[in-house]
Design an enzyme around this catalytic site. Structure first.
Site, mmCIF file in Angstrom:
data_model
loop_
_atom_site.group_PDB
_atom_site.id
_atom_site.type_symbol
_atom_site.label_atom_id
_atom_site.label_comp_id
_atom_site.label_asym_id
_atom_site.label_seq_id
_atom_site.Cartn_x
_atom_site.Cartn_y
_atom_site.Cartn_z
ATOM 1 N N HIS A 91 0.695 -1.329 0.237
ATOM 2 C CA HIS A 91 0.010 -0.256 -0.017
ATOM 3 C C HIS A 91 0.784 1.267 -0.041
ATOM 4 O O HIS A 91 0.324 2.472 -0.239
ATOM 5 C CB HIS A 91 -0.920 0.004 1.231
ATOM 6 C CG HIS A 91 -0.558 0.378 2.410
ATOM 7 N ND1 HIS A 91 -0.256 -0.649 3.492
ATOM 8 C CD2 HIS A 91 -0.177 1.519 3.103
ATOM 9 C CE1 HIS A 91 0.148 0.020 4.497
ATOM 10 N NE2 HIS A 91 0.088 1.448 4.401
ATOM 11 N N ASP A 227 0.944 -7.578 2.167
ATOM 12 C CA ASP A 227 0.989 -6.297 1.987
ATOM 13 C C ASP A 227 2.649 -6.097 1.684
ATOM 14 O O ASP A 227 3.331 -5.255 2.585
ATOM 15 C CB ASP A 227 0.358 -5.449 2.937
ATOM 16 C CG ASP A 227 0.182 -4.160 2.854
ATOM 17 O OD1 ASP A 227 0.840 -3.488 1.794
ATOM 18 O OD2 ASP A 227 -0.605 -3.489 3.240
ATOM 19 N N SER A 638 4.031 1.958 8.063
ATOM 20 C CA SER A 638 3.908 1.057 7.103
ATOM 21 C C SER A 638 5.131 0.877 6.613
ATOM 22 O O SER A 638 5.917 1.625 6.209
ATOM 23 C CB SER A 638 2.883 1.629 6.399
ATOM 24 O OG SER A 638 1.462 1.199 6.813
HETATM 25 N N1 ARG Z 1 -4.500 0.882 7.658
HETATM 26 C C1 ARG Z 1 -3.372 0.905 7.184
HETATM 27 C C2 ARG Z 1 -2.660 2.364 7.034
HETATM 28 O O1 ARG Z 1 -3.001 3.000 7.662
HETATM 29 C C3 ARG Z 1 -3.278 0.237 5.637
HETATM 30 C C4 ARG Z 1 -4.038 1.092 4.559
HETATM 31 C C5 ARG Z 1 -3.950 0.360 3.245
HETATM 32 N N2 ARG Z 1 -4.951 -0.896 3.106
HETATM 33 C C6 ARG Z 1 -6.068 -0.950 2.745
HETATM 34 N N3 ARG Z 1 -6.677 -2.124 2.794
HETATM 35 N N4 ARG Z 1 -6.603 0.145 2.437
HETATM 36 O O2 ARG Z 1 -2.025 2.631 6.051
HETATM 37 N N1 GLU Z 2 -0.892 1.581 7.749
HETATM 38 C C1 GLU Z 2 -0.265 2.547 8.244
HETATM 39 C C2 GLU Z 2 0.774 3.026 7.532
HETATM 40 O O1 GLU Z 2 0.469 3.360 6.295
HETATM 41 C C3 GLU Z 2 0.276 1.629 9.351
HETATM 42 C C4 GLU Z 2 -0.792 1.582 10.475
HETATM 43 C C5 GLU Z 2 -0.758 2.361 11.399
HETATM 44 O O2 GLU Z 2 -1.547 3.456 11.516
HETATM 45 O O3 GLU Z 2 -0.234 1.633 12.648
HETATM 46 O O4 GLU Z 2 1.540 3.868 8.061
#
Ligand code: ARG
Ligand code: GLU
Length: 703
Positions: A91, A227, A638
């Site tokens: 991502h 991911d 991430s």
């Molecule tokens: N929640 C994670 C972050 O804050 C992953 C986001 C990307 N993944 C998704 N399924 N949208 O970045």
């Molecule tokens: N998905 C998050 C990022 O893009 C990391 C997840 C979080 O916020 O802990 O950095």
């Protein structure tokens, strides 16, 4: 028995000192942190992690940023070969994969694997920073502003910071310095980086693996996404940062991560290296209340309206699905987290526990601090709500507003432009990038919804920008939006291109009379009106924050405080662990490919695993996919390398679990979990799924 452990854990949550919580400054590990890490199982020394004179693990960590603002890292990566190969999340590279995709080359759908270095794809604007050193500069800065009157403090500080940064840059070749505030602005550290500007895309799985589970699984555990993606850093002949060039060579790092296929189990020590963005662990109760009751609900409502339009468009057309894939994911990401935050803050009574702490501070003589906080947050409430609305539904509402804003910004340069041809070309480039993934009908619908929402928001009139105020338009809000979009030349790529091609003072005037430009103008003026009072409150809050930090330290002299995340380099550590999500629901810490197959559903956009993955599952058997741990992480982490007790790479951080996403404001060890993709799944996808073993052969993999 398990229940008792859980109860014990939640009691622990009330105590100030907790293992697992914290994002530590690697340069300060020798002060206490390394001992705690070793007690938790870590087998290496502080110098193995961070050493300015010898290669250390920090040299293999990469902060991913953008040219222009390279210090606000959007993700982290880890170097895994002596040819600058970097692993990060899927991502994190998704927008790059998207930018290289078209209907002919649908890398989102099919994945992308460079067969050799010549096929690696350039990504202009993406930067990779490698940390050289970190040094505390508090004393020197405070000395520099000692004689400044309070009204000049801010300005004097900024001058002193710039001076110190330039000075640090002048002694190390090609280094860039960044000084940031830590511990609520009571201490300052200078980070020195080498910032590489030629970062190429090497590999990415199809989105059906990289974001398997999609937005449905996002922010939740158990997880089954592969991911990850691969990038490569290129450098000039001297291994130093250089602008993109075919002549550049793969970067030779001081060290790279060794990978182990041993895997991790419940209870194992893990540590996370990375660039966490923002946390606010030391806010007063008033701030928490406002977040959960005012700010998040408003932003959620606006994004819900936006997402409804985008989802409909994506479901109706394959091309729109490609165009809006990454954009939808990014709108939905914060939208979902905000909802989780409200739930967590409420469930764990975070404001109430803050109030308890405030009572103790009042008893210790800090009543005026608490009272000032209350007043300032009260005074900020409506202003902030108005700001959130204009930022989310105004300038950040319809996408076209971002193009208008950029061009509006660029017009300011016009009077002093020397090379008009280059100036026009660069504006046209911005427009091209914007229109590549743009759909005017969808955007017009978004604009309509933003108008509708503003005019039914219940906000007092003074908080609605004039240009958005249409309480009862004849023909409805659709008519207002259609009219603006039809008359504007910003929504018509060909017309806009003609104007840009002959852009001069006269054409600029024409642009400035454009109906959407005028909307932007109105929004900007409205924001200017809010900015002054908001800044004034903000400055007062920052002053209080500093006093607050000092009061907290005085109240708990033995507590080991860590600074809030600020996009600087940090180490978090914890252990692999499941958790009790809610009454009678326990989660295990590891997931497998068998679990991917259980979720697989060709009819669902979120859980549609590629058929080849099922074949591999049937022929090669099960493979570990993800694991959960107690490390304290946030956005920016991430792609962070996750290491085991011996310092070997075992995974890549990519998310947090739903029940604990309030950890940006309050970490609770019983429930807060970071989520990583198991490095064995990464290798499995590279070797078995993509037949790209030439890439894994570059890595140092040991059993
Ligand atoms: N929640 C994670 C972050 O804050 C992953 C986001 C990307 N993944 C998704 N399924 N949208 O970045
Ligand atoms: N998905 C998050 C990022 O893009 C990391 C997840 C979080 O916020 O802990 O950095």
């Amino acid at each position: 028995m398990k229940k008792m452990i859980i109860i014990a854990l939640s009691c622990l949550a009330l105590l100030p000192a907790r293992a697992d919580e914290g994002m530590w400054i690697p340069a300060l590990l020798k002060k206490r942190v390394i001992e705690e890490m070793q007690k938790a199982g870590f087998k290496l020394s502080a110098d193995d992690v961070y050493d300015v004179n010898n290669p250390s693990l920090k040299d293999a960590v990469v902060g991913l940023g953008r040219e222009g603002r390279p210090f606000s890292h959007f993700c982290t990566g880890g170097i895994v070969s002596d040819e600058g190969l970097v692993v990060t999340n899927y991502h994190c590279s998704q927008s790059l994969v998207q930018a290289h995709s078209s209907l002919e080359h649908n890398y989102l759908r099919d994945g992308f694997w460079a067969r050799d270095k010549n096929e690696e794809l350039a990504n202009p604007g993406i930067t990779a920073s490698i940390l050289v050193s970190v040094e505390e500069v508090t004393e020197q800065l405070l000395a520099a502003i000692a004689d400044a009157p309070p009204s000049r403090r801010e300005a004097a500080l900024n001058e002193a910071i710039t001076r110190a940064e330039r000075e640090a840059e002048s002694v190390t070749t090609n280094a860039r310095a960044s000084i940031k505030a830590y511990f609520n602005g009571t201490r300052y550290f200078l980070s020195l980086f080498k910032i590489y500007r030629d970062v190429r895309l090497v590999g990415a799985p199809p989105s059906t693996i990289g974001s398997f589970g999609g937005d449905a699984d996002n922010w939740t555990w158990p997880r089954h996404a592969g991911d990850f993606s691969l990038l490569r850093i290129y450098a000039g002949e001297d291994n130093e940062p250089a602008a993109y060039s075919r002549e550049n060579r793969p970067y030779k790092p001081a060290t790279s991560f060794k990978i182990t296929t041993k895997g991790v189990q419940e209870g194992d020590f893990v540590m996370v290296f990375g660039y966490p963005g923002t946390t606010r662990e030391y806010l007063p109760s008033f701030a928490i209340d406002q977040l959960a009751e005012v700010e998040n609900p408003a932003k959620i409502k606006i994004r819900t309206a936006k997402l409804d339009v985008i989802k409909q468009a994506m479901a109706s057309d394959e091309l729109l699905r490609i165009k809006y894939y990454a954009k939808a994911a990014s709108v939905a990401n914060a939208w979902k987290k905000w909802q989780g935050e409200i739930k967590g803050l409420t469930r764990f009574q975070v404001a109430a526990s803050k109030r308890e702490l405030e009572q103790r501070l009042v008893k210790a003589g800090n009543d005026s601090l608490v009272e000032q906080y209350r007043q300032l947050y009260d005074a900020r409430r409506d202003l902030l709500l108005a700001w959130n609305h204009v930022a989310e539904a105004g300038t950040g509402g319809a996408e076209i507003m971002s193009l208008v804003a950029t061009i509006r910004q660029r017009l300011r340069e016009l009077p002093t432009v020397k090379d008009l041809t280059a100036y026009r070309a660069s504006i046209q480039e911005t427009a091209n990038a914007f229109f590549k993934d743009y759909d005017v009908a969808t955007d017009r619908r978004i604009f309509t919804e933003m108008l509708r929402l503003y005019n039914s928001s219940g906000l007092d009139e003074q908080w609605i920008p004039d240009v958005m105020r249409h309480p009862n338009p004849p023909g409805g809000h659709e008519r207002v939006a259609a009219d603006l979009f039809e008359r504007s030349l910003f929504t018509d790529p060909a017309r806009l291109a003609r104007t840009i091609a002959r852009l001069d003072a006269r054409e600029a005037k024409r642009l400035q009379r454009d109906p959407l430009y005028r909307v932007m103008e109105g929004l900007a003026r409205f924001m200017d009106r809010l900015r002054a009072p908001l800044n004034e409150i903000q400055e007062k809050l920052e002053r209080l924050d500093r006093d607050w930090m000092r009061a907290l330290v005085a109240l708990q002299p033995d507590h080991h405080f860590y600074p809030d995340a600020n996009s600087s380099f940090r180490v978090s550590f914890g252990k692999v662990a499941g958790y009790e999500a809610r009454d009678a629901v326990f989660y295990a810490p590891n997931t497998t490919l068998a679990g991917v197959m259980q979720k697989d559903d060709p009819a669902s956009m979120d859980y549609n695993a590629p058929p080849r993955l099922r074949e591999l599952f049937e022929s090669s058997g099960d493979v570990p996919v993800c694991f959960a741990a107690t490390s304290h992480t946030t956005g920016g982490n991430s792609g962070s390398p996750v290491l085991n007790a011996d310092g070997y790479l075992v995974g890549l951080n990519f998310d947090r679990a739903w029940e604990g996403v309030m950890s940006d404001y309050a970490y609770r060890p019983g429930i807060c979990r970071n989520i990583s993709v198991d490095i064995r799944y990464v290798l499995f996808i590279i070797d078995k799924y993509a037949n790209a073993s030439h890439l894994s052969r570059e890595m140092r993999v040991v059993p």
